[in-house]
Every structure is written in structure tokens, then in C-alpha cells.
Design an enzyme around this catalytic site. Sequence first.
Site, PDB file in Angstrom:
ATOM      1  N   ARG A 237      21.754  -4.450 -50.039  1.00  0.00           N
ATOM      2  CA  ARG A 237      22.555  -3.287 -49.634  1.00  0.00           C
ATOM      3  C   ARG A 237      21.687  -2.117 -49.194  1.00  0.00           C
ATOM      4  NH1 ARG A 237      25.490  -5.792 -53.855  1.00  0.00           N
ATOM      5  NH2 ARG A 237      24.066  -4.728 -55.243  1.00  0.00           N
TER       6      ARG A 237
ATOM      7  N   GLU B 154      16.103  -7.295 -66.253  1.00  0.00           N
ATOM      8  CA  GLU B 154      16.687  -7.424 -67.583  1.00  0.00           C
ATOM      9  C   GLU B 154      16.847  -8.896 -67.969  1.00  0.00           C
ATOM     10  OE1 GLU B 154      19.294  -5.687 -65.058  1.00  0.00           O
ATOM     11  OE2 GLU B 154      17.356  -4.698 -65.025  1.00  0.00           O
TER      12      GLU B 154
END
Length: 181
Positions: free
Chosen positions: A68, A105
Site C-alpha cells: 500500500r 511480531e
Amino acid sequence: MNPAERPADDVAGIIASLTREVGDFPSPGIAFKDLTPVFADAAGLAAVTEALARTAAGAELVAGIDARGFLLAGAIADRLEVGALAVRKGGKLPPPVLSEAYQLEYGQAVLEIPADGIDLTGRRVVIVDDVLATGGTLAAAQRLLRRAGAEVVAVAVVLELADMGGRAAVAPLQLTSLYRV
């Protein structure tokens, strides 16, 4: 109020009104903030582009992070009449490439840029992306571009997940977020 009727300087309000929240995505307990409706709305995209272009003024190149960030970088670069650079996920570019691995993560990832064909030496670059969470991706992009010789002058994002601590990962670099939650 319809996003198209909002004042142009109420960028955070436009983003808030158009962002779609998706519960339990990509995993249980996560409230995913989907900016796709912001980019698909003409007034939303224009407001975000204009605000980010003000942040990037003075840059010689706008680097957008896969995927994006590409949308944003192209629109901002067009407004500023400068070039755009796609910072790609690993394995998407033909060799030779410069790579930077970093921790997510949930695992490890790699960012890449072409090693040939684009001289970044001394060029003032602003990095843009859609969302700042932990900051690992933006920090990796910054390291990668600096290693290529660029002068990274700022980072800008549409949405910052403030409680994720990403701001610290890019400090002391100037960071602009248009909307913080």
C-alpha cells in the site's frame, strides 16, 4: 458527515470516517484497521496525498513500502514532481538487490531495492507507508536506504497504532502520522 463534505484540513476525520475495522483479523483478538476504503474514496485519497506531500516537501525521492505504500509514494511523488521508489518484499525483484532482514511480531521478513540502475547516493528520501505498528518494517526500510547511500529525512504514515510503540523504532527520525489510534 459525508467524507467528501469534510474540510480538506480534517484529514484525521476523513481517515477515521472511512477506515474499516475488521475484528479478529489476521488472528483472534486483533482489530485490523483496513485503509482500503480511504484509498478507494477520491476525497479520502486526495486529502491523504496532499497531507503526506506537505510532509515530504523537499524530498528528491519518495520511497513506498510494499504494497500500500506504493499507492501513496506514487501519488505523493507526482504532486512533488519527484521520483518514486518501491521498497519491495523479498524475492520480488530481479538480482542484483540490496536486502534488509528484520523481525516481525510473527516471524522474519526481508525488504529489497534494486542494487543497480538507481543511484541513491546523497538523495533526500522520505519513506511512506500506510500503517505504523511496531515500526520494524519502517526501521528496516530506513536502514536499507541508508546503506544504499540515501539520506532518509523523514517517515510518514496514514495511520499509527500508538500503543504498539513503533515511533521508538524510527526515532530520532522525523515521523508524521495523519491519524493516531
